[in-house]
Design a protein around this motif. Structure first.
Motif, PDB file in Angstrom:
ATOM      1  N   PHE A 145       0.833  -1.204   0.000  1.00  0.00           N
ATOM      2  CA  PHE A 145       0.000   0.000   0.000  1.00  0.00           C
ATOM      3  C   PHE A 145       0.866   1.252   0.000  1.00  0.00           C
ATOM      4  O   PHE A 145       1.948   1.267   0.581  1.00  0.00           O
ATOM      5  CB  PHE A 145      -0.883   0.018   1.263  1.00  0.00           C
ATOM      6  CG  PHE A 145      -1.867  -1.120   1.312  1.00  0.00           C
ATOM      7  CD1 PHE A 145      -3.126  -0.996   0.760  1.00  0.00           C
ATOM      8  CD2 PHE A 145      -1.515  -2.328   1.902  1.00  0.00           C
ATOM      9  CE1 PHE A 145      -4.026  -2.045   0.801  1.00  0.00           C
ATOM     10  CE2 PHE A 145      -2.404  -3.370   1.944  1.00  0.00           C
ATOM     11  CZ  PHE A 145      -3.657  -3.235   1.398  1.00  0.00           C
ATOM     12  N   ASP A 146       0.351   2.287  -0.615  1.00  0.00           N
ATOM     13  CA  ASP A 146       1.024   3.568  -0.490  1.00  0.00           C
ATOM     14  C   ASP A 146       0.432   4.298   0.713  1.00  0.00           C
ATOM     15  O   ASP A 146      -0.385   3.752   1.450  1.00  0.00           O
ATOM     16  CB  ASP A 146       0.890   4.381  -1.783  1.00  0.00           C
ATOM     17  CG  ASP A 146      -0.555   4.746  -2.091  1.00  0.00           C
ATOM     18  OD1 ASP A 146      -1.432   4.543  -1.206  1.00  0.00           O
ATOM     19  OD2 ASP A 146      -0.818   5.213  -3.213  1.00  0.00           O
ATOM     20  N   GLY A 148      -1.736   6.477   1.016  1.00  0.00           N
ATOM     21  CA  GLY A 148      -3.184   6.663   0.964  1.00  0.00           C
ATOM     22  C   GLY A 148      -3.952   5.362   1.100  1.00  0.00           C
ATOM     23  O   GLY A 148      -5.144   5.320   0.850  1.00  0.00           O
ATOM     24  N   ARG A 150      -3.897   2.903  -0.721  1.00  0.00           N
ATOM     25  CA  ARG A 150      -4.315   2.311  -1.987  1.00  0.00           C
ATOM     26  C   ARG A 150      -3.347   1.188  -2.335  1.00  0.00           C
ATOM     27  O   ARG A 150      -2.137   1.332  -2.125  1.00  0.00           O
ATOM     28  CB  ARG A 150      -4.300   3.368  -3.095  1.00  0.00           C
ATOM     29  CG  ARG A 150      -5.412   4.396  -2.966  1.00  0.00           C
ATOM     30  CD  ARG A 150      -5.294   5.405  -4.070  1.00  0.00           C
ATOM     31  NE  ARG A 150      -3.922   5.942  -4.132  1.00  0.00           N
ATOM     32  CZ  ARG A 150      -3.475   6.729  -5.099  1.00  0.00           C
ATOM     33  NH1 ARG A 150      -4.254   7.042  -6.101  1.00  0.00           N
ATOM     34  NH2 ARG A 150      -2.233   7.192  -5.080  1.00  0.00           N
ATOM     35  N   LYS A 151      -3.883   0.124  -2.911  1.00  0.00           N
ATOM     36  CA  LYS A 151      -3.024  -0.992  -3.287  1.00  0.00           C
ATOM     37  C   LYS A 151      -2.248  -0.585  -4.523  1.00  0.00           C
ATOM     38  O   LYS A 151      -2.833  -0.173  -5.524  1.00  0.00           O
ATOM     39  CB  LYS A 151      -3.854  -2.241  -3.568  1.00  0.00           C
ATOM     40  CG  LYS A 151      -4.450  -2.829  -2.302  1.00  0.00           C
ATOM     41  CD  LYS A 151      -5.505  -3.854  -2.604  1.00  0.00           C
ATOM     42  CE  LYS A 151      -6.198  -4.236  -1.305  1.00  0.00           C
ATOM     43  NZ  LYS A 151      -7.426  -4.984  -1.512  1.00  0.00           N
ATOM     44  N   THR A 152      -0.917  -0.710  -4.452  1.00  0.00           N
ATOM     45  CA  THR A 152      -0.116  -0.258  -5.580  1.00  0.00           C
ATOM     46  C   THR A 152       0.813  -1.321  -6.135  1.00  0.00           C
ATOM     47  O   THR A 152       1.499  -1.084  -7.098  1.00  0.00           O
ATOM     48  CB  THR A 152       0.742   0.941  -5.169  1.00  0.00           C
ATOM     49  OG1 THR A 152       1.520   0.545  -4.042  1.00  0.00           O
ATOM     50  CG2 THR A 152      -0.109   2.140  -4.814  1.00  0.00           C
TER      51      THR A 152
END
Lengths: 268, 144
Positions: A145-146, A148, A150-152
């Motif tokens: 995750f980053d 935020g 969010r999965k990156t």
């Protein structure tokens, strides 16, 4: 069926086609397996899965489309592969149902293509009672995750193909299953932490294909002199597949958990 | 292992015999049986008398059935025909099956009792039911 490209299997292709094979799980990996078995010309495939198709499954369940949403997953290959002249018997029930257990136990081989380690334990348990070999397939992607959330990307991605042959090393002997693992899994599911696990059709396909190739090793002897690697591990991030380190020093010809002499049902 | 034992030199000019312990796969799967252990008949179980190529003391078989019952298992009488391809029971074998195996099957129906005949590369079997002997298909577990 024109077998000119399967001559390398010799008489083995007849044993493959005569086999009655059960696939537990009609999802991301199970659908790949059933498709390959049908193309190989197996006469009898039993497909067990109690689930219906969700829209989020379509990106990885082979042969599915929006028209199948809400319908049993087992019906998808049954309908879509009908013209390959394979008899696919759908059992849209839990593995613990009498029909499912009877189907698995009257098979010559069972593929496990399920998400839960608890279900893997049940598959092997029922299979060992009836001296049925099991080839299990599984994939795992651990997302990163980053800031935020969010999965990156993925911190790890891969899976395994594990083969359990009655009288020889089982999932427990190979360290594929353990009490700790099953306890952790129960805790995760109780916490609702296991929802939305990551999967991708390409990785599922690699491992499902290896599982079917393992079946060819067992039924048609399509294997090198070193024999079948019972626990194959796959790393999608390094693009490598090979023997799992748990096999080092393990005598795969013996099992300390399931005794062949104790197989079957003691009715008394 | 069964074939290796049964292929050893004949006893008193007749075929060697063995017994395989048998169980139903599960309470749900009584159409599927598993053979879980093979025991070759000892020399003392064979009889010099009798006209059949297979001559053995039936009381020995009864003893093996009793021992199997203590392990919650039935028995399959096993012998081998030394040829390739699908084997089947000879008329004398079938007489043995009718007069010895079938009655044994009726004594205890909680585990399967029957007869198995092997060839060099295949097998066939019958199991005793309340209404007679029934032919069943035989599969060998895949091995590496």
């Amino acid at each position: 069926m024109d077998d000119s490209r399967l001559r390398f299997l010799g008489d083995g292709i007849r044993r493959v086609r005569d086999a009655r094979v059960t696939v537990v799980g009609a999802g991301g990996t199970g659908s790949h397996i059933v498709q390959q078995l049908a193309h190989l010309g197996l006469q009898a495939i039993i497909l067990i899965d109690p689930d219906t198709l969700d829209p989020s499954n379509i990106n990885r369940v082979v042969l599915s489309h929006a028209g199948f949403v809400g319908k049993p997953k087992t019906l998808i290959p049954t309908k879509r592969l009908r013209k390959l002249n394979t008899d696919i018997v759908p059992i849209s029930e839990s593995l613990e149902s009498a029909d499912a257990i009877a189907a698995l136990q009257s098979s010559d081989l069972c593929f496990g293509a399920v998400d839960h380690f608890g279900t893997r334990h049940l598959i092997e348990y029922f299979a060992r009672m009836a001296l049925v070999p099991v080839i299990d397939v599984g994939t795992q992607i651990v997302p990163s995750f980053d800031k935020g959330a969010r999965k990156t990307g993925a911190t790890s991605a891969g899976g395994q193909v594990v083969t359990s042959i009655p009288g020889e090393a089982c999932f427990w002997c190979m360290g594929f299953l353990s009490d700790g693992l099953l306890t952790r899994e129960r805790t995760r599911y109780a916490d609702g932490d296991a929802q939305f696990e990551q999967q991708v059709i390409s990785m599922n396909g690699i491992l499902a294909s290896q599982a079917v190739t393992n079946m060819l090793a067992l039924f048609a002897g399509f294997v090198g002199p070193a024999g079948l690697t019972r626990y194959i591990s796959y790393n999608a991030l390094t693009q490598q597949m090979g023997a799992h380190p748990n096999l080092i020093g393990l005598n795969v010809d013996d099992c300390t958990h399931y005794d062949v002499i104790s197989a079957g049902w003691a009715a008394r | 292992m069964m074939r290796a034992d049964l292929l050893r030199a004949p006893i008193m000019g007749g075929e060697r015999l063995g017994v395989a312990l048998s169980r139903y796969a599960s309470r749900y799967t009584q159409d599927t049986m598993v053979l879980v252990q093979y025991i070759g008949l000892p020399l003392t179980a064979y009889s010099a008398s009798g006209s059949a190529p297979i001559s053995f003391e039936t009381r020995w078989l009864m003893k093996m059935a009793q021992d199997a019952a203590r392990k919650n298992a039935g028995i399959f009488l096993v012998h081998l025909h030394e040829h390739r391809g699908k084997p089947w029971f000879s008329p004398i074998d079938m007489e043995t099956n009718r007069t010895i195996v079938q009655p044994l099957a009726l004594i205890d129906q909680t585990s399967p009792t029957g007869a198995l005949v092997l060839s060099l590369d295949d097998a066939a079997a019958v199991v005793g039911r309340s209404d007679g002997l029934v032919a069943i298909s035989v599969r060998q577990v895949a091995t590496t």
